[in-house]
Design an enzyme around this catalytic site. Sequence first.
Site, PDB file in Angstrom:
ATOM      1  N   THR A   1       0.858  -1.192   0.000  1.00  0.00           N
ATOM      2  CA  THR A   1       0.000   0.000   0.000  1.00  0.00           C
ATOM      3  C   THR A   1       0.888   1.234   0.000  1.00  0.00           C
ATOM      4  OG1 THR A   1      -0.135   0.340   2.395  1.00  0.00           O
ATOM      5  CG2 THR A   1      -1.610  -1.315   1.433  1.00  0.00           C
ATOM      6  N   CYS A   2       0.266   2.400   0.083  1.00  0.00           N
ATOM      7  CA  CYS A   2       1.046   3.631   0.085  1.00  0.00           C
ATOM      8  C   CYS A   2       1.873   3.783   1.356  1.00  0.00           C
ATOM      9  CB  CYS A   2       0.129   4.844  -0.088  1.00  0.00           C
ATOM     10  SG  CYS A   2      -1.139   5.001   1.195  1.00  0.00           S
ATOM     11  N   ASN A   3       1.483   3.115   2.426  1.00  0.00           N
ATOM     12  CA  ASN A   3       2.176   3.267   3.705  1.00  0.00           C
ATOM     13  C   ASN A   3       2.973   2.056   4.146  1.00  0.00           C
ATOM     14  OD1 ASN A   3       1.496   5.917   4.389  1.00  0.00           O
ATOM     15  ND2 ASN A   3      -0.546   5.285   5.024  1.00  0.00           N
TER      16      ASN A   3
ATOM     17  N   THR B   1      -9.626   6.429  -9.809  1.00  0.00           N
ATOM     18  CA  THR B   1     -10.996   6.096  -9.398  1.00  0.00           C
ATOM     19  C   THR B   1     -11.038   5.067  -8.277  1.00  0.00           C
ATOM     20  OG1 THR B   1     -11.113   4.428 -11.149  1.00  0.00           O
ATOM     21  CG2 THR B   1     -11.987   6.633 -11.666  1.00  0.00           C
TER      22      THR B   1
END
Length: 434
Positions: free
Chosen positions: A50-52, A191
């Site tokens: 994920t982004c983290n 999206t």
Amino acid sequence: MHYLNISFSHKNSTMEIREKLSYPDDEHLHACLSKLNESEAINETILISTCNRMEIFCSCSDIVLATQHIFEKLTARAEISIEELEGRADIFDDSSAIHHLFSVASSLDSMVVGETQIAGQLKDAFRFSYDKGHCGQKLARAMHNAFKCAAQVRNATDISSKPVSIASVAVAKLKSVLESVEGMKALVIGTGEMSEITAKHLVSNGADVYIMNRTKEKAFVLAQECGAKVLDFDQLSKAVNEFEILFTATSAPEPIITDEIIKSCEFDRYWFDLALPRDINYHKGERINLYQIDDLRTIVDENRGLREDEARKAHTIVGRSTVAFFEWLDTLNIEPMIKDIYSKAFEAAKIESDRVIKNKYIPKEYEQEIRKMSEQVIKRFLHDMTSKMRSVSQDSKSDMITGALQFLIKNEKQEIPDKYKCEHDLSIAQRGSK
């Protein structure tokens, strides 16, 4: 069998490191999982990106060899030295690995404590690995209990009563800078869930929101749901120089906004890059205020302080759930159950032998022969069944079979020995009593 978790997150790694370790598409993720499972020490693997965070959760026969293999594969992909990876990674094994997994699922390890996205991301990672054959029963047990723990945390605390995410934190940051976004033009690129949250927050705050995506049909669906407009993706180079506000959260493997398309403007621009790998890469000072994930820590830290009391309650639940999980695992060992089945059968044979001798159906001098014959009959009768029980102990349905056995070997008072108690007991007993 051991559990192992190697974690790179916002706590121990920079965005640049996490970016190099990220897996933005299914093809690369599938290839990585295949390589990780090549090790003889690793049985099953799940990877969440994920982004983290980027984490590898696996079951293994040898923790040292499995850890070494994982770092070798990661350094080959990310071109980061093993020494640096080892220095940054948080490594958890066995009970600490399960405790960490439960904490992640319960959003206690998230940058924004209480955010609701991580549970869904974990489920997607597990489903992908399971469907592709990279994990099976061992990790499925852990993941199912992690989701159960997360549900308990949500139900027993207020930690997620006001859902917060990186996207909502980013909008809050924008509002703190501008005071108001009403009437301002805002472009949301992507999206996914992050983009959806962002768009809804912006619309609710009065911004004039446009949705852009490579697949225009998806952009129309999100725009209709949020009350926004749609802009063609091929207008990106023009749009970045016309919009005051821009949020981007795509899964593109390379930056989609670079120096080549950025021009000088007579107004300030506020850009939020919520993607990893990052969507924006520029080096000009063109009145652009760029905020990336790691720039949002101030608001995140404030959020963490407000939820501290609820987090303490949640950590208690995670701790108890971890202990309960390993107690439950102990009940899944089929051998003690087989031993008890034989023990109960031999006891029944003894009672019946004593009865027929007492009633003089058989002379007492044949007592030993009768008992030996009875036990031999029982062994012959149970042999095939216990062999099948052992053979299915590693199958995906073994937990259900184990639960049924627990019900069958309970005593007349509907009590099950402590060593067999698990989460199946109550539900099975209740179904049996109806």
